[in-house]
Design a protein around this motif. Structure first.
Motif, PDB file in Angstrom:
ATOM      1  N   GLU A   1      17.667  -0.111   4.772  1.00  0.00           N
ATOM      2  CA  GLU A   1      16.432   0.633   4.521  1.00  0.00           C
ATOM      3  C   GLU A   1      16.672   1.726   3.498  1.00  0.00           C
ATOM      4  N   ARG A   2      15.618   2.070   2.795  1.00  0.00           N
ATOM      5  CA  ARG A   2      15.608   3.188   1.849  1.00  0.00           C
ATOM      6  C   ARG A   2      14.357   4.008   2.137  1.00  0.00           C
ATOM      7  N   ARG A   3      14.532   5.280   2.369  1.00  0.00           N
ATOM      8  CA  ARG A   3      13.405   6.192   2.588  1.00  0.00           C
ATOM      9  C   ARG A   3      12.919   6.707   1.241  1.00  0.00           C
TER      10      ARG A   3
ATOM     11  N   GLY B   1      18.319 -11.738  -7.805  1.00  0.00           N
ATOM     12  CA  GLY B   1      18.835 -10.378  -7.683  1.00  0.00           C
ATOM     13  C   GLY B   1      18.090  -9.590  -6.620  1.00  0.00           C
ATOM     14  N   ALA B   2      18.712  -8.524  -6.185  1.00  0.00           N
ATOM     15  CA  ALA B   2      18.090  -7.671  -5.171  1.00  0.00           C
ATOM     16  C   ALA B   2      16.939  -6.895  -5.804  1.00  0.00           C
ATOM     17  N   PRO B   3      15.801  -6.862  -5.128  1.00  0.00           N
ATOM     18  CA  PRO B   3      14.648  -6.127  -5.674  1.00  0.00           C
ATOM     19  C   PRO B   3      14.835  -4.618  -5.531  1.00  0.00           C
ATOM     20  N   ALA B   4      14.126  -3.862  -6.373  1.00  0.00           N
ATOM     21  CA  ALA B   4      14.142  -2.397  -6.271  1.00  0.00           C
ATOM     22  C   ALA B   4      13.524  -2.003  -4.936  1.00  0.00           C
ATOM     23  N   PRO B   5      13.963  -1.017  -4.282  1.00  0.00           N
ATOM     24  CA  PRO B   5      15.020  -0.061  -4.625  1.00  0.00           C
ATOM     25  C   PRO B   5      16.393  -0.445  -4.077  1.00  0.00           C
ATOM     26  N   PHE B   6      16.703  -1.726  -4.018  1.00  0.00           N
ATOM     27  CA  PHE B   6      17.949  -2.202  -3.411  1.00  0.00           C
ATOM     28  C   PHE B   6      18.933  -2.783  -4.419  1.00  0.00           C
TER      29      PHE B   6
ATOM     30  N   ARG C   1       0.831  -1.210   0.000  1.00  0.00           N
ATOM     31  CA  ARG C   1       0.000   0.000   0.000  1.00  0.00           C
ATOM     32  C   ARG C   1       0.865   1.258   0.000  1.00  0.00           C
ATOM     33  N   SER C   2       2.141   1.091  -0.251  1.00  0.00           N
ATOM     34  CA  SER C   2       3.083   2.202  -0.139  1.00  0.00           C
ATOM     35  C   SER C   2       3.130   3.088  -1.369  1.00  0.00           C
ATOM     36  N   GLY C   3       2.711   2.579  -2.520  1.00  0.00           N
ATOM     37  CA  GLY C   3       2.854   3.331  -3.761  1.00  0.00           C
ATOM     38  C   GLY C   3       4.214   3.156  -4.410  1.00  0.00           C
ATOM     39  N   VAL C   4       5.133   2.435  -3.756  1.00  0.00           N
ATOM     40  CA  VAL C   4       6.455   2.160  -4.317  1.00  0.00           C
ATOM     41  C   VAL C   4       6.315   0.980  -5.268  1.00  0.00           C
ATOM     42  N   PRO C   5       6.773   1.132  -6.512  1.00  0.00           N
ATOM     43  CA  PRO C   5       6.658   0.021  -7.462  1.00  0.00           C
ATOM     44  C   PRO C   5       7.429  -1.207  -6.983  1.00  0.00           C
ATOM     45  N   GLY C   6       6.933  -2.354  -7.363  1.00  0.00           N
ATOM     46  CA  GLY C   6       7.583  -3.610  -7.005  1.00  0.00           C
ATOM     47  C   GLY C   6       6.762  -4.389  -6.016  1.00  0.00           C
ATOM     48  N   GLU C   7       7.191  -5.612  -5.810  1.00  0.00           N
ATOM     49  CA  GLU C   7       6.448  -6.543  -4.972  1.00  0.00           C
ATOM     50  C   GLU C   7       7.045  -6.606  -3.573  1.00  0.00           C
ATOM     51  N   ASN C   8       6.197  -6.452  -2.564  1.00  0.00           N
ATOM     52  CA  ASN C   8       6.598  -6.769  -1.203  1.00  0.00           C
ATOM     53  C   ASN C   8       6.540  -8.280  -1.081  1.00  0.00           C
ATOM     54  N   VAL C   9       7.653  -8.896  -0.687  1.00  0.00           N
ATOM     55  CA  VAL C   9       7.744 -10.343  -0.759  1.00  0.00           C
ATOM     56  C   VAL C   9       8.660 -10.891   0.325  1.00  0.00           C
ATOM     57  N   ILE C  10       8.334 -12.098   0.770  1.00  0.00           N
ATOM     58  CA  ILE C  10       9.228 -12.893   1.599  1.00  0.00           C
ATOM     59  C   ILE C  10       9.594 -14.120   0.758  1.00  0.00           C
ATOM     60  N   ILE C  11      10.876 -14.371   0.602  1.00  0.00           N
ATOM     61  CA  ILE C  11      11.349 -15.550  -0.124  1.00  0.00           C
ATOM     62  C   ILE C  11      12.084 -16.429   0.877  1.00  0.00           C
ATOM     63  N   MET C  12      11.646 -17.678   0.990  1.00  0.00           N
ATOM     64  CA  MET C  12      12.272 -18.618   1.918  1.00  0.00           C
ATOM     65  C   MET C  12      12.815 -19.813   1.152  1.00  0.00           C
ATOM     66  N   ARG C  13      13.970 -20.245   1.551  1.00  0.00           N
ATOM     67  CA  ARG C  13      14.608 -21.406   0.939  1.00  0.00           C
ATOM     68  C   ARG C  13      15.057 -22.339   2.054  1.00  0.00           C
ATOM     69  N   ALA C  14      14.429 -23.492   2.158  1.00  0.00           N
ATOM     70  CA  ALA C  14      14.807 -24.490   3.152  1.00  0.00           C
ATOM     71  C   ALA C  14      15.636 -25.552   2.449  1.00  0.00           C
TER      72      ALA C  14
ATOM     73  N   ILE D   1      16.010 -16.638   4.535  1.00  0.00           N
ATOM     74  CA  ILE D   1      14.830 -15.799   4.333  1.00  0.00           C
ATOM     75  C   ILE D   1      15.259 -14.444   3.805  1.00  0.00           C
ATOM     76  N   LEU D   2      14.562 -13.975   2.786  1.00  0.00           N
ATOM     77  CA  LEU D   2      14.751 -12.631   2.250  1.00  0.00           C
ATOM     78  C   LEU D   2      13.414 -11.898   2.336  1.00  0.00           C
ATOM     79  N   LEU D   3      13.457 -10.664   2.788  1.00  0.00           N
ATOM     80  CA  LEU D   3      12.264  -9.826   2.875  1.00  0.00           C
ATOM     81  C   LEU D   3      12.514  -8.529   2.125  1.00  0.00           C
ATOM     82  N   ARG D   4      11.589  -8.156   1.265  1.00  0.00           N
ATOM     83  CA  ARG D   4      11.511  -6.811   0.677  1.00  0.00           C
ATOM     84  C   ARG D   4      10.141  -6.298   1.053  1.00  0.00           C
ATOM     85  N   ASN D   5      10.110  -5.200   1.811  1.00  0.00           N
ATOM     86  CA  ASN D   5       8.839  -4.684   2.284  1.00  0.00           C
ATOM     87  C   ASN D   5       8.885  -3.166   2.320  1.00  0.00           C
ATOM     88  N   CYS D   6       7.970  -2.543   1.616  1.00  0.00           N
ATOM     89  CA  CYS D   6       7.828  -1.082   1.611  1.00  0.00           C
ATOM     90  C   CYS D   6       6.502  -0.733   2.281  1.00  0.00           C
TER      91      CYS D   6
END
Length: 162
Positions: free
Chosen positions: A83-85, A56-61, A22-35, A115-120
């Motif tokens: 973090e990126r503001r 690869g690292a998701p935007a904006p990272f 709901r941030s308006g920042v393009p891209g997917e907020n996602v948790i990626i887990m690899r067991a 675990i990888l998290l991208r969350n805006c």
């Protein structure tokens, strides 16, 4: 949680959990887990290898290096994040952590879960990093939460009951 996708790989399991954005920042907020089951000791977590595996690292990272990450710790151990503001009220976080079988139950015969998290979010970095913290990935009940309730975001993050 909006969507959960899981697939089995040779000796591994991967799960992607799409979170609301709901941030308006393009891209997917996602948790990626690899067991995975790593023979012998669980080995050292290598950020660059995991990011490459995750596509690869998701935007904006994009271009973020391991040296750019801040280290923090909770009841499950160490995790790393940046973090990126974006504007006045929006923050994006990229967080990674490795959870060992000695720290919590893992699915199947897995010895580690990365675990990888991208969350805006509109809010604070603490709000954004919450899905990576112990209360979201641990199978142990949180203080004040009965054992029958759970706040685990993902079946892969919970024990395999087959």
């Amino acid at each position: 949680m909006v969507l959960v996708l899981q697939r089995g790989l040779r000796g591994e399991a991967e799960q992607r959990v799409a979170l609301q954005n709901r941030s308006g920042v393009p891209g997917e907020n996602v948790i990626i887990m690899r067991a995975q089951n790593l023979p012998g000791s669980a080995g050292r977590f290598v950020y660059e290898d995991f990011i490459r595996w995750a596509g690869g690292a998701p935007a904006p990272f994009v271009g973020l290096r391991s040296g750019d990450l801040v280290t923090n710790e909770d009841g499950l151990g160490r995790f790393f994040w940046a973090e990126r503001r974006i504007g006045d009220d929006t923050v994006c976080v990229l967080g990674v952590r490795r959870v060992h079988a000695a720290q919590r139950l893992l699915p199947g015969e897995a010895t580690v879960m990365d675990i990888l998290l991208r969350n805006c979010v509109r809010g604070t970095a603490q709000d954004a990093i919450r899905p990576l913290l112990e209360g979201s990935v641990s199978t142990q009940p949180l203080p004040g939460v009965s054992a029958g309730e759970t706040r685990v975001l993902s079946p892969l993050a919970a024990p395999d009951l087959r």
